[in-house]
Design an enzyme around this catalytic site. Structure first.
Site, short mmCIF file in Angstrom:
data_model
loop_
_atom_site.label_atom_id
_atom_site.label_comp_id
_atom_site.label_asym_id
_atom_site.label_seq_id
_atom_site.Cartn_x
_atom_site.Cartn_y
_atom_site.Cartn_z
N LYS A 21 -21.64 16.16 9.27
CA LYS A 21 -20.50 16.31 10.17
C LYS A 21 -20.19 14.99 10.86
O LYS A 21 -19.06 14.76 11.29
CB LYS A 21 -20.81 17.39 11.21
CG LYS A 21 -19.64 17.78 12.09
CD LYS A 21 -18.55 18.46 11.29
CE LYS A 21 -17.42 18.92 12.21
NZ LYS A 21 -16.29 19.47 11.43
N SER B 248 0.84 -1.20 0.00
CA SER B 248 0.00 0.00 0.00
C SER B 248 0.88 1.26 0.00
O SER B 248 1.60 1.51 -0.95
CB SER B 248 -0.96 -0.04 1.18
OG SER B 248 -2.16 0.63 0.86
#
Length: 353
Positions: free
Chosen positions: A209, A153
């Protein structure tokens, strides 16, 4: 009676002067002394040169010092080994200091990036990649990658600093690499909260949020927004791989087959074009010397160490349990990370900053 005359004084024998033939021995000693002084005068510059060449081993820049790794200890030409180990967070700190030391040292003629990392944050991985490429550009020196136990990765992402250099990525026979992908960790404990009659009563400016909150089930709308965010990071990952592996730029479909988050052995990676060679760090060093056009046997290979004291260990462990760290880890982030666990990492020992 006639008195006998006293014995007349005996004449003093003439003083004999003996001249010893010692001129030959004196000349010999003078020659020996002259050779000795010449030897001293000849050794002084050599001793000074050795002291100067070794002084860098004791130079410390903000806690990072140079250490001899292999090769010729007295050589002027150097190959620097930059270590990227553990989980990548911000990219600052130890890694950046190594890059800066290699950049400032004009004796460094090539760089080997030693990667042993499962990856980390998208931003941290990209930060390291940028500065490695900038080092290569600023100094106009070759850069080779040597993969250790794991270069997955984000660890594979930073390996693309080799750009389009031929035969530039080496992996050990037991290396694990690949895992090309992006993840935003999310966990849903809303069912558990219902069972124990616990509610999230947060006050927020907008429902989005709390898109990644664990206390509520994610809505399809929020999932679509986050998926687009991941997709853009994933596209950048693949674009970076194409820069380091030009064959994938010519055949993007081949990269799409590999970029599924799957991990690969060194042999699989070699067969698929993710790496160039199977070999240890010595082979990577030899390739770096070849590209730099220097003799590897007459080159000093150095690495950079960061001493850790007991105080640092204690400080890091206390920081790992701090509220600030917990808040930092709970913030929504995208990761180039090969792991099935949440990214709960601390600054010690996994952090490679």
């Amino acid at each position: 009676m006639v008195q006998p005359l006293p014995n007349p004084p005996q004449p003093t024998p003439p003083q004999q002067i003996i001249i010893q033939n010692g001129s030959r021995g004196s000349i010999l000693w003078r020659i020996v002394a002259a050779i000795g002084w010449l030897g001293v005068m000849f050794c002084i510059p050599i001793i000074l040169a050795l002291a100067i060449s070794s002084s860098s081993y004791y130079n410390t820049t903000e806690g990072v010092s140079e250490k001899f790794f292999s090769g010729d200890k007295t050589a002027d030409n150097k190959i620097a080994v930059i270590n990227i180990t553990g989980v990548i967070m911000s990219g600052e700190g130890y890694i950046r200091k190594q890059i800066d030391l290699a950049r400032e040292d004009k004796d460094v003629k090539a760089v080997v990036v030693r990667v042993d990392s499962p990856g980390g944050t998208v931003t941290g991985s990209d930060y390291i990649l940028h500065h490695l490429k900038q080092l290569k550009k600023d100094r106009d020196i070759p850069l080779i990658v040597s993969m250790g136990a794991m270069a997955t990765s984000g660890g594979y992402y930073v390996s693309m600093a080799v750009e389009d250099e031929k035969d530039s990525i080496f992996a050990e026979p037991t290396t694990t690499t690949g895992s090309i992908g992006v993840i935003i960790p999310h966990y849903n404990i809303s069912g558990l909260m219902k069972e124990y009659h616990v509610e999230d009563d947060s006050i927020m400016s907008h429902p989005r949020k709390q898109m990644l909150t664990m206390t509520r089930e994610m809505s399809p709308e929020n999932r679509e927004i986050l998926q687009e965010y991941v997709n853009q990071s994933f596209t950048r990952f693949k674009d970076i791989v194409k820069e380091g592996r030009p064959q994938f730029a010519a055949d993007p479909a081949k990269l799409d087959v590999l970029a599924t988050g799957e991990i690969f052995t060194a042999t699989q990676a070699l067969d698929s074009g993710l790496i160039d060679k199977i070999g240890f760090i010595e082979e990577a060093v030899a390739r770096a010397a070849e590209l730099a056009k220097i003799d590897v046997k007459s080159t000093r290979v150095v690495t950079y160490t960061q001493p850790t004291s007991l105080f640092d260990v204690g400080l890091s462990q206390s920081k790992a349990m701090s509220w600030d760290t917990m808040l930092e880890l709970s913030a929504p982030k995208a990761y180039y990370l090969s792991s099935y666990l949440p990214p709960i990492v601390s600054s010690f020992p996994l952090r490679s900053n």
